[in-house]
Structures are given as structure tokens and as C-alpha cells.
Design an enzyme around this catalytic site. Structure first.
Site, PDB file in Angstrom:
ATOM      1  N   ASP A 123       0.792  -1.250   0.000  1.00  0.00           N
ATOM      2  CA  ASP A 123       0.000   0.000   0.000  1.00  0.00           C
ATOM      3  C   ASP A 123       0.815   1.286   0.000  1.00  0.00           C
ATOM      4  OD1 ASP A 123      -1.854  -2.002   0.251  1.00  0.00           O
ATOM      5  OD2 ASP A 123      -2.718  -1.303   2.135  1.00  0.00           O
ATOM      6  N   GLU A 156      -4.642  -0.909  -1.278  1.00  0.00           N
ATOM      7  CA  GLU A 156      -5.946  -0.978  -0.611  1.00  0.00           C
ATOM      8  C   GLU A 156      -6.918  -0.061  -1.349  1.00  0.00           C
ATOM      9  OE1 GLU A 156      -6.019  -0.037   3.594  1.00  0.00           O
ATOM     10  OE2 GLU A 156      -8.200   0.125   3.598  1.00  0.00           O
ATOM     11  N   LYS A 167      -6.715  -4.993  -3.052  1.00  0.00           N
ATOM     12  CA  LYS A 167      -7.363  -5.645  -1.909  1.00  0.00           C
ATOM     13  C   LYS A 167      -8.352  -4.674  -1.265  1.00  0.00           C
ATOM     14  CE  LYS A 167      -3.473  -4.487   1.186  1.00  0.00           C
ATOM     15  NZ  LYS A 167      -4.106  -3.626   2.172  1.00  0.00           N
ATOM     16  N   CYS A 216      -1.921  -2.441   7.824  1.00  0.00           N
ATOM     17  CA  CYS A 216      -1.917  -3.388   6.704  1.00  0.00           C
ATOM     18  C   CYS A 216      -0.697  -4.306   6.702  1.00  0.00           C
ATOM     19  CB  CYS A 216      -2.059  -2.637   5.398  1.00  0.00           C
ATOM     20  SG  CYS A 216      -3.713  -1.935   5.224  1.00  0.00           S
ATOM     21  N   GLN A 269       8.372 -13.477  21.627  1.00  0.00           N
ATOM     22  CA  GLN A 269       7.989 -14.870  21.897  1.00  0.00           C
ATOM     23  C   GLN A 269       8.600 -15.820  20.868  1.00  0.00           C
ATOM     24  OE1 GLN A 269       3.788 -15.281  23.470  1.00  0.00           O
ATOM     25  NE2 GLN A 269       3.533 -13.385  22.286  1.00  0.00           N
TER      26      GLN A 269
HETATM   27  N1  TIU Z   1      -2.601   0.348   4.296  1.00  0.00           N
HETATM   28  C1  TIU Z   1      -3.028   0.609   5.527  1.00  0.00           C
HETATM   29  O1  TIU Z   1      -2.301   0.446   6.489  1.00  0.00           O
HETATM   30  N2  TIU Z   1      -4.310   1.118   5.674  1.00  0.00           N
HETATM   31  C2  TIU Z   1      -4.698   1.946   6.690  1.00  0.00           C
HETATM   32  O2  TIU Z   1      -5.873   2.317   6.778  1.00  0.00           O
HETATM   33  N3  TIU Z   1      -3.746   2.323   7.570  1.00  0.00           N
HETATM   34  C3  TIU Z   1      -3.853   3.205   8.610  1.00  0.00           C
HETATM   35  O3  TIU Z   1      -2.899   3.322   9.370  1.00  0.00           O
HETATM   36  N4  TIU Z   1      -4.966   3.906   8.753  1.00  0.00           N
END
Ligand code: TIU
Length: 225
Positions: free
Chosen positions: A25, A73, A127, A160, A200
């Protein structure tokens, strides 16, 4: 040819031939003003530090002929793939911005920043959610290509990137997250999200740096050539 990279919680072993570089993204809507990140009230400049190291990793991955996957996204123009529960907490999705409709496929803001633009032949995966495996054909693509390991980068670390690493780990992929190639609007979330991955005994995967990865890559590739 197995390559070992210093990482937390211990060395990360992978074969570049069965490894994909996943770039999550790196879209204008998250990195530049006027898009989704801004609409959520964030300082989008906090994500820019990931661009340069990621350019170096991408260039090397291309040189080595590694599988490269770029994710984005976003939603169909009619937003039929945007769950009402997501829209309810992001009513600006689909609204006009200086870079086009926010998080809508085909719009300028939805696309990847120029510095990391996909090259011909690289996979671009759209996505609708935070995770790259949800409602996509990513798992099928990776299995068809014989991919076992993922080098994961992009934004945002705790949203994401984290969701994708959790999904990938449950599907049996070994993930190395490059900390300097990720970014968050919340520096403390970035730090803690990375710690959670490697804690962990590496409960979700490994965490390393781009410089450690790049230092190890050419040596072993040359040796295997
Ligand atoms: N790509 C992704 O991380 N989408 C988000 O909405 N991230 C935020 O930190 N908002």
C-alpha cells in the site's frame, strides 16, 4: 541458495528463488496530502522515511529476478466491495479529493507513488481490506510460484503490514519485516508492532533492516551464480 540475514529474534534464512518482496500500500492516498491518511487526521509526512530504503530493496530484488508483489488498498468504483462497517468509520471513502475519489481503483490517489511504481511484469494486487490475503488471490499466486518466504515492507506498520504478516504466518509463510521500509502515522505503534512480530521467539515472524538484507544478498547470489 540459502541466505542468512541478521534479524530478531534470530537469523532469517531464505532462498531468494522462493521468496517474494511484498510492498504494501505505498499509495498516494496514504503517503501524500489530500488522501485517505490525511482524511483520517494523520500527518502523512511520517510515512516518507520508508521510500528511499524501499527503493534500494526494490532495485536489488529486480536485479536478482525475485518475485515482486505490490498491493493497493481500495475499492471498486461502485464500492460494492466496501463493507458498510468499514464505510461507517471512513465515510470519506469514495469522495472527491484533489487526487481523485479516495481509495477508489483507477483514481490517481489510489495508485502507487512514482518512486516505487511497479515495473512491467510485477504483480499488482488490489485488496479491499487491510490484510493482503482477504478476498484476494494472493495465496494462490504465491503457491503457484512456489513462494515460501515473504520479505514484507510498506505502510502502515501496525495496520496493513501487521494484518498481512499475521495472515501469512498462519498460512505457513516465513515473513521478514524490514523495519526501515515500513512506516506508521504513530511512531510508538510502529515500534510496538515490530516488537510484537519478533517477540515470543518470533510469534509472527522476523524483523530486520534493509541494510542487513542488502549486505547479505549480493554475496550469496554471486556465490550461487
Ligand atoms: N494500508 C493501511 O495500512 N491502511 C490503513 O488504513 N492504515 C492506517 O494506518 N490507517
Amino acid at each position: 541458495m540459502t541466505t542468512l540475514v541478521p534479524a530478531k529474534p534470530g537469523p532469517y534464512a531464505f532462498d531468494p528463488e522462493s521468496t517474494a518482496l511484498v510492498i504494501i500500500d505505498m499509495q498516494r492516498d496514504f503517503l501524500e496530502p489530500g488522501g485517505f491518511g490525511s482524511a483520517l487526521g494523520n500527518d502523512v509526512s511520517l510515512l516518507s522515511s520508508a521510500v528511499e530504503p524501499l527503493q534500494r530493496v526494490l532495485a536489488t530484488a529486480r536485479e536478482l529476478g525475485m518475485t515482486i508483489i505490490h498491493t493497493r488498498e481500495g475499492h471498486r468504483p461502485d464500492m460494492s466491495d466496501c463493507p458498510p462497517a468499514k464505510f461507517a468509520r471512513g465515510e470519506f471513502i469514495g469522495t472527491d479529493s484533489p487526487k481523485g475519489r479516495i481509495l477508489i481503483r483507477g483514481e490517481y490517489g489510489h495508485d502507487i507513488v512514482d518512486e516505487l511504481a511497479p515495473a512491467p511484469g510485477e504483480i499488482v494486487l488490489d485488496k479491499p481490506g487491510k490484510g493482503s490475503f482477504c478476498a484476494t488471490d494472493l495465496d494462490l499466486i504465491l503457491r503457484n510460484l512456489g513462494i515460501k518466504s515473504l520479505i514484507v515492507t510498506g505502510v502502515t506498520t501496525e495496520v496493513c503490514v501487521h494484518t498481512t504478516v499475521r495472515e501469512a504466518n498462519d498460512r505457513g509463510y516465513e515473513c521478514l519485516v524490514l523495519e526501515d521500509c515500513c512506516g506508521s502515522y504513530f511512531p510508538e505503534f510502529h515500534e510496538v508492532a515490530l516488537r510484537m512480530i519478533a517477540a515470543q521467539g518470533g510469534i509472527f515472524g522476523w524483523v530486520g533492516t534493509s541494510s542487513d538484507l542488502l549486505e547479505m544478498l549480493p554475496v550469496n547470489v554471486a556465490a550461487g551464480a
